[in-house]
Design an enzyme around this catalytic site. Structure first.
Site, short mmCIF file in Angstrom:
data_model
loop_
_atom_site.label_atom_id
_atom_site.label_comp_id
_atom_site.label_asym_id
_atom_site.label_seq_id
_atom_site.Cartn_x
_atom_site.Cartn_y
_atom_site.Cartn_z
N SER A 1 22.51 -17.27 39.01
CA SER A 1 21.16 -17.73 38.73
C SER A 1 21.04 -17.91 37.23
O SER A 1 21.59 -17.10 36.47
CB SER A 1 20.11 -16.70 39.18
OG SER A 1 19.92 -16.77 40.57
N HIS B 1 20.04 -21.87 40.99
CA HIS B 1 20.52 -20.76 41.83
C HIS B 1 21.62 -21.34 42.70
O HIS B 1 21.39 -22.36 43.38
CB HIS B 1 19.40 -20.21 42.72
CG HIS B 1 18.20 -19.76 41.94
ND1 HIS B 1 18.13 -18.56 41.28
CD2 HIS B 1 17.04 -20.40 41.67
CE1 HIS B 1 16.98 -18.46 40.65
NE2 HIS B 1 16.29 -19.57 40.88
N GLU C 1 10.32 -28.33 26.04
CA GLU C 1 9.67 -29.24 26.98
C GLU C 1 9.47 -28.61 28.36
O GLU C 1 9.10 -29.30 29.30
CB GLU C 1 10.50 -30.51 27.11
CG GLU C 1 10.73 -31.27 25.80
CD GLU C 1 11.88 -30.72 24.94
OE1 GLU C 1 12.53 -29.76 25.38
OE2 GLU C 1 12.11 -31.27 23.84
N SER C 2 9.73 -27.35 28.56
CA SER C 2 9.51 -26.54 29.77
C SER C 2 10.78 -25.80 30.18
O SER C 2 11.19 -24.90 29.49
CB SER C 2 8.89 -27.33 30.92
OG SER C 2 7.57 -27.72 30.57
N CYS D 1 8.05 -31.81 29.86
CA CYS D 1 6.81 -32.41 29.35
C CYS D 1 7.21 -33.46 28.32
O CYS D 1 8.36 -33.52 27.90
CB CYS D 1 5.97 -31.34 28.66
SG CYS D 1 5.33 -30.12 29.81
#
Lengths: 131, 131
Positions: free
Chosen positions: A55, A68, A62-63, A83
């Site tokens: 994971s 996983h 930008e986020s 974003c």
């Protein structure tokens, strides 16, 4: 700062199981995906599960990108949420290629505006379950 | 390990801007949301942006929780993605309460099975954009 973002929810199938097992391969795929998408990386954290499976998260200005892996199923669930002007599809393609995905399922959620908008990129079941 | 997961894509609106600014508050809200949802926490990483805004991730054995806050808009984008028996709605409610969200938009994506399934929990625009 604008709230609108594009969030790709991606299920990669028929990946090479050996690639999904290695934390180094998975991490490099995700970091490269962020960089090739012109993201500004802020944090990188990956975790190896036993017996296998990885994971990981790449937090970007930008986020984020997350993954996983389920090597025994040749499956990886990947999110690319951006974003601004960054195109999440560039990063998606990098990850799919690196993990040698044979097929994928994908939906794009446009968020940060009301109402939410869902764009189906592969066949999708939609159910209305208003809370 | 089963691949099927429930992924809540949540936009919280009309939150208390002061709460969204503080990394300590945002991080505690997310960690408590994971714990109250009975998650097994593996990694916690939060990042403070300037002038304000917080991004953070809680990696759990059951997948992840993420948040990005936009205090000037009273907005936070939150993801709660879980596998197994963990109910993501428990965690969602904790975060919404802690950040004093006045309203929310939410869609649930059932992933790890083909095809993807989207359950609209609030009014949703769906567009077919097959790649």
């Amino acid at each position: 700062m604008d709230t609108i973002g594009r969030h790709l929810v991606i299920d990669l199938w028929d990946c090479d199981p050996e690639l999904l097992k290695r934390i180094s391969t998975v991490q490099k795929s995700m970091v490269d995906a962020a960089l090739e998408g012109d993201a500004d990386i802020r944090e990188v954290i990956f975790h190896q599960f036993e017996p296998d499976g990885v994971s990981g998260v790449v937090v970007i200005s930008e986020s984020h990108l997350t993954i996983h892996t389920f090597p025994e199923h040749g499956y990886a669930s990947v999110d690319v949420y951006t974003c601004g002007n960054m195109d999440p599809h560039v990063s998606m393609r990098v990850v799919a290629e690196r993990l040698k995905a044979g097929s994928y399922e994908m939906v794009e959620v446009i968020r940060g505006q009301r109402p939410l908008k869902v764009e189906s990129r592969t066949p999708l079941i939609v159910e209305n379950v208003l809370s």
